[in-house]
Design a protein around this motif. Structure first.
Motif, PDB file in Angstrom:
ATOM      1  N   GLN A 196       0.779  -1.335   0.016  1.00 17.08           N
ATOM      2  CA  GLN A 196       0.091   0.196   0.107  1.00 17.08           C
ATOM      3  C   GLN A 196       0.949   1.292   0.046  1.00 17.08           C
ATOM      4  O   GLN A 196       2.255   1.359   0.174  1.00 17.08           O
ATOM      5  CB  GLN A 196      -0.857   0.007   1.036  1.00 17.08           C
ATOM      6  CG  GLN A 196      -0.266  -0.047   2.630  1.00 17.08           C
ATOM      7  CD  GLN A 196      -1.158   0.000   3.904  1.00 17.08           C
ATOM      8  OE1 GLN A 196      -1.795   1.043   3.705  1.00 17.08           O
ATOM      9  NE2 GLN A 196      -1.220  -1.038   4.317  1.00 17.08           N
ATOM     10  N   ARG A 197       0.218   2.307  -0.288  1.00 16.19           N
ATOM     11  CA  ARG A 197       0.848   3.668  -0.424  1.00 16.19           C
ATOM     12  C   ARG A 197      -0.312   4.584   0.029  1.00 16.19           C
ATOM     13  O   ARG A 197      -1.286   4.652  -0.507  1.00 16.19           O
ATOM     14  CB  ARG A 197       1.508   3.975  -1.649  1.00 16.19           C
ATOM     15  CG  ARG A 197       2.175   5.209  -1.653  1.00 16.19           C
ATOM     16  CD  ARG A 197       2.703   5.925  -2.871  1.00 16.19           C
ATOM     17  NE  ARG A 197       3.458   7.325  -2.821  1.00 16.19           N
ATOM     18  CZ  ARG A 197       2.521   8.216  -2.984  1.00 16.19           C
ATOM     19  NH1 ARG A 197       1.431   8.328  -3.149  1.00 16.19           N
ATOM     20  NH2 ARG A 197       3.126   9.465  -3.008  1.00 16.19           N
ATOM     21  N   THR A 198      -0.032   5.510   1.078  1.00 18.06           N
ATOM     22  CA  THR A 198      -0.658   6.634   1.407  1.00 18.06           C
ATOM     23  C   THR A 198      -0.250   8.076   1.027  1.00 18.06           C
ATOM     24  O   THR A 198       0.924   8.115   1.333  1.00 18.06           O
ATOM     25  CB  THR A 198      -1.074   6.403   3.053  1.00 18.06           C
ATOM     26  OG1 THR A 198      -1.901   5.200   3.001  1.00 18.06           O
ATOM     27  CG2 THR A 198      -2.307   7.559   3.357  1.00 18.06           C
TER      28      THR A 198
END
Length: 103
Positions: free
Chosen positions: A98-100
Motif C-alpha cells: 500500500q501507499r498513502t
C-alpha cells in the motif's frame, strides 16, 4: 483494521439523491467508535456505478458493535432505498502492499 467494500448500481437519475442520502448516513459512521474512515466513489466510465469503502476497527466491531447500535439504525434508514441496488458487499484485510499520500 478491515475494509468493507460495497458496490452499487444506481440509475443515473437517482445519483444526486443517493449521494445526499449517503452524506446523511455518513453522520452515523462519524458517530461510530468502530468506523475509522469512509469514502464514496462514483465511476467516471459508468456513472451509475459506485463503490463505498468503509474502514472498520474489526469485523466484530462492524458486525456486532456498529450493527447493534443506535447509529446503525439511523445509517440504515438513510440508505434503505438503495439496499436492493447492492451488487456486492465484502470485508477485506489490508495487506502490506500500500501507499498513502503524505499530507
Amino acid at each position: 483494521m478491515i475494509v468493507e467494500y460495497i458496490r452499487y448500481k444506481i440509475p443515473p437519475s437517482d445519483a444526486p439523491r443517493f449521494e445526499q442520502d449517503y452524506a446523511e448516513a455518513g453522520r452515523s459512521l462519524d458517530a461510530s467508535a468502530h468506523c475509522r474512515g469512509y469514502e464514496l466513489a462514483r465511476c467516471l466510465d459508468e456513472p451509475g456505478s459506485y463503490i463505498l469503502r468503509i474502514q472498520w476497527d474489526s469485523v466484530e466491531g462492524h458486525m456486532q458493535g456498529f450493527r447493534g447500535s443506535v447509529e446503525f439504525r439511523a445509517f440504515f434508514a438513510a440508505i434503505k432505498p438503495y439496499v436492493g441496488m447492492i451488487e456486492e458487499m465484502r470485508h477485506y484485510g489490508v495487506t502490506a502492499v500500500q501507499r498513502t499520500e503524505a499530507p
